[in-house]
Scaffold this motif. Structure first.
Motif: not given
Lengths: 181, 427
Positions: B217-220, B226-231
């Motif tokens: 929510y705050w950064v990605m 953008w999406y990344s499961t390891v974020y």
């Protein structure tokens, strides 16, 4: 070892506790003995400190091995991909370094691990099929179970059989044995 | 050889000089805060860079606070003498949660509700209309439309508030029980150990989930495509990385006086250094693995995120990120001596904390259209040098205040006896 050595290898004092061993070792070091060694059934760091044990070079060997490993694999991959067998893979540049990192990393680990393992053996002087201390029956029986040994070696300039024996006996060891080569 | 076990000093409170640390932190905070506000007027971008830098400072402070909570729970689960050493400083970090919540409010209110930071909040109601007016690209419009159930003001606030509430509950219990445990008798230690383990076991998993949620929510979501499961996991490891560096710095600073002087042995300092080394490796492993996978895939849906952060001079920042985050700490921590010499380990920890801030800059700034693939000088970008410094300094001041409120050593723990023994006394 070229010539067959004869004579006294050293004087071996046997102790029942690590505390006694460390006290004797410390006193021997303080009174000027340098060529000596402690033998204990498990690591006693105080004993190593007492006889002025210096740092070992295993970590340096390990580092050099690792650096050689990463250089070898990265060089190999670069040479193959750029000069020896250039392939067009999805239009990427021949020199695609991100793809080279993982194998280079693996070889770093492999080479540093192997060099640490074999470096340790080499620096310890292993394999050593014969060691004079095994001539002492009490050493054979106790060094790996429950006895603590201090050996003053005859190559030490300060070593003199009668005096050194008297010195060791002043710490009330279980026994002091003269060990032959 | 005949060394005897040390005795714990009578006064376990934090030494006087912690007050000086706090005063210094407040002065730094005031100066840099004032500079940040002046720059905000000068920048002429409607305080947008100020808000970005505010988000940066919030994420770093949040990382220290809740990362501290995660490490605190981890040491209850893993055990070990290093855990006893870091317990009270970590508790002090977790008690800064109210300040982190205050830091978050402007991000939520101005950044999201007033639509200053998050693109998705600006065009939330009609993304396709914005696309027709050429305000956003088709990809962005599609992402805003598709992710609407996730990225909308209501869920943003609900998730954020829920996460803060859950962290408050955990930090409250961890801190309360810790004092109760010290007041209790030694035979009751197993009861407390089980109690802490039960809280922490679930807590670590739960924190990973809530951290993943808020990092999304705050950064990605600054880059809605953008999406990344390891974020979330990258944030988790990064927080542990920063917290470990900070806790070692704290202990080294405190070790000049009692009581830490007595209980901080070289052995545990070395252990903490080794743990740091492990996190340096884990951090670069995750970062590089994510990069390698996306680089190999080279898919137009994923690769722009990296291109935004590599092209147009950003490559310099990215390269230095690897240097600060991995190369310097890795080569330094490789040395056994460095981990055992306080002054040198402290330098390494400072580099690590700086690297966290550098990395956060690289994560946040290229999300914005004016900065993506185009790192250029503006007065606004200087906000990153002032606002986060002020926020971290104020956070530190609060942390030092918390450090003073409790004894620095948890006493009702069997490890305490062992930590007072002379080093390598296994003879």
């Amino acid at each position: 070892m070229s010539a067959i050595r004869e004579g006294t290898y050293g004087l071996l004092a046997e102790f029942d506790s690590p505390g006694d061993l460390v006290r004797a070792a410390q006193a021997a070091y303080d009174s000027g003995y340098r060529r000596m060694d402690c033998y204990t059934p498990y690591p006693v760091e105080e004993a190593a400190e007492a006889i002025g044990f210096h740092r070992d070079e295993v970590s340096l060997v390990c580092l050099i091995g690792g650096l050689l490993g990463v250089a070898a694999m990265f060089g190999l991959e670069t040479w193959i991909s750029v000069w020896a067998y250039p392939l067009n893979i999805a239009g990427r540049p021949y020199y695609s370094w991100p793809a080279f990192i993982v194998p280079a990393y693996e070889w770093t680990i492999l080479w540093s691990g192997l060099s640490a393992f074999f470096g340790l053996f080499a620096l310890c002087g292993l394999p050593e099929p014969y060691h004079p201390l095994f001539n002492a029956p009490n050493f054979r029986g106790g060094a790996t179970s429950d006895k603590f040994f201090l050996c003053l070696e005859a190559t030490d300039p300060k070593f003199e059989v009668a005096q050194s024996r008297a010195f060791l006996e002043s710490f009330q060891p279980v026994s002091v044995v003269e060990v032959e080569y | 050889m005949a060394q005897h076990a040390k005795t714990l000093p009578h006064d376990l409170g934090a030494p006087e000089f912690v007050d000086r640390w706090r005063a210094r932190a407040l002065v730094i905070g005031a100066i840099f805060g004032a500079l940040g506000i002046i720059l905000g007027f000068l920048a002429g971008d409607g305080w947008n860079h100020f808000l970005r830098a505010w988000l940066h400072g919030t994420m770093i402070s949040f990382g220290f606070c809740c990362g501290g909570m995660a490490l605190l729970m981890t040491q209850y689960l893993s055990g070990g003498k290093w855990g006893l050493l870091v317990r009270r400083p970590l508790e002090a970090m977790t008690r800064t949660l109210p300040l982190v919540f205050l830091y978050f409010l402007p991000v939520g209110i101005f950044g999201m509700s007033f639509k200053q930071l998050y693109l998705w909040s600006r065009y939330n109601t009609d993304p396709w209309g914005a696309w027709k007016q050429h305000l956003i690209s088709a990809t962005q419009a599609h992402s805003i439309y598709f992710k609407h159930p996730l990225l909308n003001p209501v869920t943003f606030w609900c998730v954020s508030i829920f996460c803060f509430a859950s962290w408050w509950l955990y930090t409250h219990l961890l801190n309360k029980w810790s004092l109760q445990r010290d007041a209790d008798t030694a035979p009751n230690v197993p009861y407390w150990q089980v109690k802490f383990e039960n809280l922490s076991g679930f807590g670590v998993v739960f924190y990973t989930l809530t951290l993943t949620a808020v990092s999304i929510y705050w950064v990605m979501s600054l880059d809605v495509t953008w999406y990344s499961t390891v974020y979330g996991l990258q944030f988790l490891v990064g927080q542990a990385y920063g917290v470990l560096a900070l806790v070692i710095l704290t202990l080294i600073g405190l070790s000049k006086a009692e009581p830490i002087k007595t209980i901080m042995r070289i052995t545990e300092q070395h252990d903490l250094g080794k743990l740091c080394f492990a996190f340096v490796m884990l951090n670069i492993y995750l970062a590089f693995a994510a990069f390698l996978i996306i680089w190999s895939g080279n898919s137009p849906e994923e690769i722009p995120w990296y291109l935004d952060r590599v092209r147009g001079n950003w490559g310099v920042v990215a390269t230095l990120d690897v240097v600060f985050h991995w190369l310097i700490p890795f080569t330094l921590l490789l040395s056994r001596d460095l981990k055992r010499i306080k002054g040198r380990l402290a330098v390494c920890c400072c580099v690590m904390i700086f690297a966290r801030c550098w990395d956060m800059f690289w994560l946040i700034e290229p999300n914005f259209k004016d900065a993506a693939r185009n790192l250029h000088f503006s007065i606004g970008i200087l906000e990153y040098l002032t606002v986060p410094v002020a926020m971290i300094a104020f956070w530190m001041a609060y942390y030092f205040t918390n450090l003073k409120t409790r004894p620095l050593v948890a006493t009702n723990d069997p490890h305490l006896e062992e930590i007072l023994e002379p080093e390598h006394a296994h003879a």
